[in-house]
Design a protein around this motif. Structure first.
Motif, PDB file in Angstrom:
ATOM      1  N   LEU A  17       0.752  -1.261   0.142  1.00 32.60           N
ATOM      2  CA  LEU A  17      -0.001   0.085  -0.316  1.00 32.60           C
ATOM      3  C   LEU A  17       0.717   1.078  -0.091  1.00 32.60           C
ATOM      4  O   LEU A  17       0.575   2.185  -0.902  1.00 32.60           O
ATOM      5  N   SER A  18       2.085   1.132   0.705  1.00 35.07           N
ATOM      6  CA  SER A  18       2.898   2.418   0.782  1.00 35.07           C
ATOM      7  C   SER A  18       3.594   2.571  -0.523  1.00 35.07           C
ATOM      8  O   SER A  18       3.609   3.717  -1.029  1.00 35.07           O
ATOM      9  N   THR A  19       4.014   1.521  -1.112  1.00 34.32           N
ATOM     10  CA  THR A  19       4.532   1.677  -2.673  1.00 34.32           C
ATOM     11  C   THR A  19       3.736   2.351  -3.315  1.00 34.32           C
ATOM     12  O   THR A  19       4.017   3.377  -4.272  1.00 34.32           O
ATOM     13  N   SER A  20       2.377   1.686  -3.399  1.00 33.47           N
ATOM     14  CA  SER A  20       1.315   2.341  -4.463  1.00 33.47           C
ATOM     15  C   SER A  20       1.138   3.784  -3.903  1.00 33.47           C
ATOM     16  O   SER A  20       1.075   4.658  -5.104  1.00 33.47           O
ATOM     17  N   MET A  21       1.382   3.964  -2.825  1.00 33.89           N
ATOM     18  CA  MET A  21       0.842   5.630  -2.762  1.00 33.89           C
ATOM     19  C   MET A  21       2.289   6.345  -2.971  1.00 33.89           C
ATOM     20  O   MET A  21       1.887   7.606  -3.549  1.00 33.89           O
ATOM     21  N   VAL A  22       3.236   6.093  -2.644  1.00 32.60           N
ATOM     22  CA  VAL A  22       4.554   6.613  -3.228  1.00 32.60           C
ATOM     23  C   VAL A  22       4.489   6.942  -4.788  1.00 32.60           C
ATOM     24  O   VAL A  22       4.713   8.174  -5.276  1.00 32.60           O
ATOM     25  N   VAL A  23       4.109   5.839  -5.583  1.00 37.62           N
ATOM     26  CA  VAL A  23       3.889   5.957  -7.075  1.00 37.62           C
ATOM     27  C   VAL A  23       3.046   6.700  -7.316  1.00 37.62           C
ATOM     28  O   VAL A  23       3.009   7.715  -8.369  1.00 37.62           O
ATOM     29  N   THR A  24       1.831   6.634  -6.756  1.00 41.11           N
ATOM     30  CA  THR A  24       0.563   7.314  -7.374  1.00 41.11           C
ATOM     31  C   THR A  24       0.361   8.630  -6.649  1.00 41.11           C
ATOM     32  O   THR A  24      -0.486   9.328  -7.058  1.00 41.11           O
ATOM     33  N   VAL A  25       0.879   9.096  -5.600  1.00 45.12           N
ATOM     34  CA  VAL A  25       0.768  10.382  -4.963  1.00 45.12           C
ATOM     35  C   VAL A  25       1.986  11.067  -4.804  1.00 45.12           C
ATOM     36  O   VAL A  25       1.947  12.133  -5.110  1.00 45.12           O
ATOM     37  N   TYR A  26       2.823  10.528  -4.457  1.00 43.24           N
ATOM     38  CA  TYR A  26       4.063  11.375  -4.114  1.00 43.24           C
ATOM     39  C   TYR A  26       4.763  11.613  -5.279  1.00 43.24           C
ATOM     40  O   TYR A  26       5.094  12.732  -5.630  1.00 43.24           O
ATOM     41  N   MET A  27       5.311  11.004  -6.333  1.00 41.69           N
ATOM     42  CA  MET A  27       5.782  10.859  -7.440  1.00 41.69           C
ATOM     43  C   MET A  27       5.085  11.999  -8.361  1.00 41.69           C
ATOM     44  O   MET A  27       5.514  13.017  -8.871  1.00 41.69           O
ATOM     45  N   PRO A  28       3.636  11.882  -8.633  1.00 50.80           N
ATOM     46  CA  PRO A  28       3.006  12.610  -9.547  1.00 50.80           C
ATOM     47  C   PRO A  28       3.239  13.826  -8.886  1.00 50.80           C
ATOM     48  O   PRO A  28       3.181  15.115  -9.649  1.00 50.80           O
ATOM     49  N   SER A  29       2.974  14.281  -7.858  1.00 48.39           N
ATOM     50  CA  SER A  29       2.890  15.619  -6.974  1.00 48.39           C
ATOM     51  C   SER A  29       4.109  16.109  -7.190  1.00 48.39           C
ATOM     52  O   SER A  29       4.140  17.627  -7.332  1.00 48.39           O
ATOM     53  N   LEU A  30       5.240  15.667  -7.020  1.00 44.06           N
ATOM     54  CA  LEU A  30       6.624  16.180  -7.547  1.00 44.06           C
ATOM     55  C   LEU A  30       6.707  16.982  -8.797  1.00 44.06           C
ATOM     56  O   LEU A  30       7.070  17.884  -9.165  1.00 44.06           O
ATOM     57  N   GLY A 206       0.465  23.738 -17.151  1.00 41.12           N
ATOM     58  CA  GLY A 206       0.544  25.043 -16.401  1.00 41.12           C
ATOM     59  C   GLY A 206      -0.535  25.859 -16.302  1.00 41.12           C
ATOM     60  O   GLY A 206      -0.450  26.999 -15.462  1.00 41.12           O
ATOM     61  N   ASP A 207      -1.552  25.435 -16.737  1.00 42.35           N
ATOM     62  CA  ASP A 207      -3.002  26.282 -16.931  1.00 42.35           C
ATOM     63  C   ASP A 207      -3.437  26.204 -15.447  1.00 42.35           C
ATOM     64  O   ASP A 207      -4.653  26.953 -15.310  1.00 42.35           O
ATOM     65  N   PHE A 208      -3.204  25.552 -14.682  1.00 39.05           N
ATOM     66  CA  PHE A 208      -3.968  25.154 -13.493  1.00 39.05           C
ATOM     67  C   PHE A 208      -3.491  25.720 -12.091  1.00 39.05           C
ATOM     68  O   PHE A 208      -4.032  25.632 -11.100  1.00 39.05           O
ATOM     69  N   ASN A 209      -2.098  26.197 -12.034  1.00 37.68           N
ATOM     70  CA  ASN A 209      -1.381  26.310 -10.732  1.00 37.68           C
ATOM     71  C   ASN A 209      -2.126  27.288  -9.900  1.00 37.68           C
ATOM     72  O   ASN A 209      -2.631  28.375 -10.284  1.00 37.68           O
ATOM     73  N   GLY A 210      -2.464  26.896  -8.796  1.00 36.08           N
ATOM     74  CA  GLY A 210      -3.233  27.798  -7.823  1.00 36.08           C
ATOM     75  C   GLY A 210      -4.653  27.558  -7.919  1.00 36.08           C
ATOM     76  O   GLY A 210      -5.377  28.067  -6.950  1.00 36.08           O
TER      77      GLY A 210
ATOM     78  N   LEU B 185      -6.561  15.307   1.403  1.00 37.85           N
ATOM     79  CA  LEU B 185      -5.582  16.469   1.462  1.00 37.85           C
ATOM     80  C   LEU B 185      -5.838  17.445   1.099  1.00 37.85           C
ATOM     81  O   LEU B 185      -5.563  18.765   1.405  1.00 37.85           O
ATOM     82  N   PRO B 186      -6.236  17.675  -0.434  1.00 37.50           N
ATOM     83  CA  PRO B 186      -6.285  19.019  -0.826  1.00 37.50           C
ATOM     84  C   PRO B 186      -7.408  19.874  -0.223  1.00 37.50           C
ATOM     85  O   PRO B 186      -7.183  21.226  -0.129  1.00 37.50           O
ATOM     86  N   GLU B 187      -8.352  19.401   0.292  1.00 34.96           N
ATOM     87  CA  GLU B 187      -9.306  20.336   0.924  1.00 34.96           C
ATOM     88  C   GLU B 187      -8.863  20.335   2.646  1.00 34.96           C
ATOM     89  O   GLU B 187      -8.893  21.913   2.910  1.00 34.96           O
ATOM     90  N   PHE B 188      -8.197  19.714   3.185  1.00 34.89           N
ATOM     91  CA  PHE B 188      -7.596  19.890   4.436  1.00 34.89           C
ATOM     92  C   PHE B 188      -6.341  21.163   4.391  1.00 34.89           C
ATOM     93  O   PHE B 188      -6.391  21.888   5.254  1.00 34.89           O
ATOM     94  N   LEU B 194      -3.288  21.205 -10.508  1.00 36.00           N
ATOM     95  CA  LEU B 194      -3.441  19.780 -11.069  1.00 36.00           C
ATOM     96  C   LEU B 194      -3.297  18.712 -10.000  1.00 36.00           C
ATOM     97  O   LEU B 194      -3.896  17.619  -9.981  1.00 36.00           O
ATOM     98  N   ASN B 195      -2.750  19.171  -9.040  1.00 26.46           N
ATOM     99  CA  ASN B 195      -2.534  18.288  -7.657  1.00 26.46           C
ATOM    100  C   ASN B 195      -3.931  18.071  -7.166  1.00 26.46           C
ATOM    101  O   ASN B 195      -4.155  16.958  -6.770  1.00 26.46           O
ATOM    102  N   GLU B 196      -4.562  19.108  -7.211  1.00 29.66           N
ATOM    103  CA  GLU B 196      -6.214  18.855  -6.402  1.00 29.66           C
ATOM    104  C   GLU B 196      -6.812  18.074  -7.494  1.00 29.66           C
ATOM    105  O   GLU B 196      -7.770  17.107  -7.126  1.00 29.66           O
TER     106      GLU B 196
END
Lengths: 314, 468
Positions: A17-30, A206-210, B185-188, B194-196
């Motif tokens: 489960l942790s590996t899955s989250m590293v690959v699908t949450v952490y890496m894309p977010s970087l 880059g159209d969505f930052n923020g 997490l995006p809401e908290f 795009l992260n959201e």
């Protein structure tokens, strides 16, 4: 008993489960967080403000705590004529979008320019101010940045609002778009593989930052609206269509948004929806020649916000 | 219920929590499908019930979705877990009192969440529409007590091993808490951009993939061997199913955003992992259908097996669609069309609803030691569900293919709306049949409690169900 004999299994479960989250949450977010904002992303942040969904500043999604976009034809300080300029006015206390508050949202080069050229770091939520989206060309590459016009040009909040030739409440409008569930049927995401001809250019990385929430929409029961203001900029058509879509498009399945007009029209007269309905039915059944008039909406009505959002989506 | 909330643990009869959860689930199913039918009517006849802020489609759509997911589907999961886990562990539920409280907290939280959604308080993120205080409430006051209760019942079991069903129950409820806390997490923390957008679909994918699919499967792993008397065909294949769910099903979240500007590696990765979902899917379906060997007559004769196996058979098209529709070539055509709506209903109203209905039918009978009030009404409910669902699924699939063609050839949008209109009416009829069937179901279950024939000690409901 217990889980003793399942020790290896439990450990493997945690690892998987942790590996899955590293690959699908952490890496894309970087990857996603490393992308620089486009001018579109800066405009969207400055138009929509902090959050278009539920937030402290707007618990019931009434469109509070949002900036105002204005079009200037003259300099608010000197009064000299200038090219049409979009300025974004944040009254004192209005929540800033993420890009103005955190250093890692806009992308390294945009952030650096916004601080050095745009003096963005001098802006504070408590006092508010006026912002612009500017750009600088270095070595043939155009980089957009946020300009804090209150510091760079001395444009005050009142002066800018007074000088505005047009006031666009698209920030509050996006809240209406979220609250009324427009995005359950209208996407804001032309697809990359088609849609170019009907709905225009798909957004880029880059159209969505923020921006929050992005409300892409997933179930397209109706046309995409990302560039709708470019396709149809008729305020009159939009007004009729929002009041009763069947007035201008007999086969439409869109709900009526007549209740967003609020209790009174622009002139202060009470809007009688039941009477309007009776007259409309008489028109639809051929008993009367003309459909009933659609009331002119008040300047602070929710439909005005929503119309501004739609017409501002260029 | 009130008398059990403050009763001593030993004075609460076993199965109380499961019974409460069963009936709350059926109620939410009626509410959810009723709103669904109303929404469908609005898409077919847009001038029906206008002028009202509260009854507007954009406010009611998410109420329908969350009423069925958290009220009916997750509620029925809780009901089944609360009687299946003790039965498999030859023990009692760890705490009936906690279970009863859990049911109360569940219904209060859901009612509150749906009311806020209905009046426009939304985070604007599909499937995680609830505002973040409600999200935290769901994770900590609804799912956490359920997980503790189930996990502790498994820990305090009086049998040697842990049966397949219980791996899924323990694993899925645990993963649901994680998914809720990570996915929101995006809401908290007000994550944006795009992260959201990506985390929205990470949540949506995993709430389906790590809760609904595996737990519905877990229920069938219990019902089929229990009612037919056949042992499970293969525990090893069950292992394959469980581990491939954890490894493959938790990863392809990005395949919901194939045409968005996400990083290309992420989309390709998600697409490949999405096809690998077929590993648990095929393992599961084969395992259950092979367990039926020699007992296929029960598919016709026994109402619980009829529901369960219909659900399992519906999992075949579900997984074939799910595995391939997210590949770039097919997603290009069906993305954002009614096809996807049909697919979502195939998963929730087809596969998992049929499995859960079986669990609720079976659970209420065994816990109360009463035979079903009317088998005819149960069969009527079955056919209302199946025909209603089929009308819905087929009509929305056709509508989706029309929409897909219109999208590819960039047909003026109005022409697509006109072409879809007949299918919108059929979808409304199908949904209404499901809604009406459920009202009959509630009546049947209520009468079972009141008047169902008592079962003699040592007799299971399936033993007497067909005594003519």
């Amino acid at each position: 008993m217990g889980f003793r004999e399942y020790r290896i299994g439990s450990i493997l479960f945690g690892v998987a489960l942790s590996t899955s989250m590293v690959v699908t949450v952490y890496m894309p977010s970087l990857d996603i967080s490393g992308v620089s904002s486009t001018a579109t992303a800066l405009e969207k942040q400055l138009t929509y403000g902090s959050n278009s969904g539920f937030d402290y500043g707007d618990l019931f999604l009434h469109g509070n705590d949002k900036p105002t976009k204005v079009i200037l034809k003259k300099n608010p300080v000197t009064g000299a004529a200038m090219d049409d300029t979009a300025a974004y006015v944040f009254p004192a206390g209005t929540s800033f979008p993420s890009g103005l508050k955190h250093d890692n949202i806009l992308g390294a080069d945009v952030q650096a320019l916004s601080v050095s050229m745009g003096k963005m770091d001098q802006a504070a939520e408590v006092t508010g101010g006026v912002f612009l989206v500017s750009s600088k060309v270095t070595n043939g590459v155009e980089t957009p940045y946020v300009e804090f016009a209150t510091a760079t040009r001395g444009w005050g909040i009142e002066a800018t609002l007074a000088a505005a030739s047009e006031t666009i409440l698209a920030g509050a409008g996006k809240t209406m778009f979220v609250r009324e569930g427009c995005w359950w049927c209208h996407t804001l995401l032309p697809e990359q593989t088609h849609d170019w001809q009907s709905f225009g250019r798909p957004p880029v990385l880059g159209d969505f930052n923020g921006e929050s929430p992005t409300t892409f929409g997933s179930d397209r029961k109706a046309p995409d609206l990302l560039h709708v203001g470019s396709r149809n900029s008729s305020k009159e058509w939009m007004m009729l269509h929002f009041f009763n879509p069947r007035l201008v498009q007999p086969h439409s399945i869109m709900p009526r948004y007549d209740y967003l007009w609020g209790p009174k029209d622009k002139a202060g007269n009470v809007i009688d929806l039941v009477k309007w309905d009776e007259e409309f039915e008489a028109y639809r059944d051929g008993d009367s020649v003309y459909p009933p008039e659609v009331p002119e909406y008040a300047d602070d009505s929710e439909i005005r916000y929503l119309m501004d959002f739609v017409l501002n989506s260029k | 219920m009130i008398k059990y909330l403050f009763a001593k643990e030993k004075n609460i009869p076993g199965g109380t929590a499961a019974i409460f959860f069963s009936f709350s689930a059926i109620m939410w199913f009626i509410i959810g499908t009723g709103i669904g039918s109303f929404n469908a009517a609005k898409l077919a006849f847009p001038d029906w019930f206008t002028h009202s802020y509260a009854l507007q489609f954009g406010h009611m759509r998410q109420v329908h979705v969350h009423a069925v997911i958290f009220g009916w589907i997750a509620g029925a999961f809780a009901a089944s877990a609360m009687y299946v886990v003790p039965a498999l562990g030859n023990t009692k539920l760890w705490s009936e009192k906690l279970g009863v409280w859990n049911c109360l907290l569940w219904n209060v939280g859901l009612a509150l969440g749906l009311a806020t959604l209905w009046f426009g308080m939304t985070s604007g993120r599909e499937y995680s529409d609830f505002i973040w205080p409600i999200d935290i409430y769901i994770a900590l006051c609804m799912v956490l007590p359920l997980f503790i209760n189930i996990f502790m019942s498994i820990v305090t079991r009086r049998t040697q091993g842990i049966y397949t069903t219980n791996w899924f129950f323990a694993g899925s409820f645990f993963m649901l808490i994680i998914v809720f806390l990570i996915g929101n997490l995006p809401e908290f923390f007000h994550l944006t951009g795009l992260n959201e957008a990506y985390m929205t679909w990470w949540f949506a994918h995993n709430v389906l993939g790590l809760l609904i699919t595996p737990v519905a499967a877990a229920i069938t792993y219990y019902i089929v061997p229990k009612v037919t008397g056949n042992p499970l065909y293969s525990h090893r294949v069950g292992h394959l199913h469980f581990w491939s769910i954890v490894v493959f099903y938790s990863t392809p979240a990005a395949h919901h955003l194939m045409s968005s500007p996400l990083p290309e590696w992420l989309k390709s990765f998600a697409s490949v992992e999405g096809v690998l979902i077929l590993v648990p899917a095929v393992a599961y379906v084969c395992n259950i259908l092979l367990t039926m060997q020699g007992k296929w007559a029960m598919f016709v004769e026994n109402v619980e097996i009829k529901y369960t196996i219909t659900g399992v058979l519906l999992a075949i098209p579900l997984n074939m669609q799910g595995g391939f529709q997210q590949t770039r070539a097919i997603n290009w055509y069906v993305h954002g069309t009614g096809w996807i709506v049909a697919h979502a209903h195939l998963a929730l109203l087809g596969f998992s609803t049929f499995a859960e209905a079986a669990a609720v039918y079976y659970g209420v009978q065994t816990l109360l030691r009463r035979k079903l009030y009317s088998l005819s009404l149960a069969n009527f409910h079955f056919w209302m569900l199946l025909i209603g669902f089929s009308l819905y699924w087929v009509s929305m699939t056709i509508a989706g293919l029309i929409q897909g063609a219109g999208k590819i050839y960039e047909v003026p949008y109005m022409d697509i709306v006109i072409a879809e209109h007949p299918y919108m009416i059929v979808r409304w009829l199908g949904g209404t049949m499901v809604f009406l069937g459920n009202i009959v179901w509630l009546w049947n279950m209520y009468m079972t409690v009141k008047q169902g024939e008592k079962l003699a000690p040592g007799v299971q409901p399936q033993d007497v169900a067909y005594a003519r």
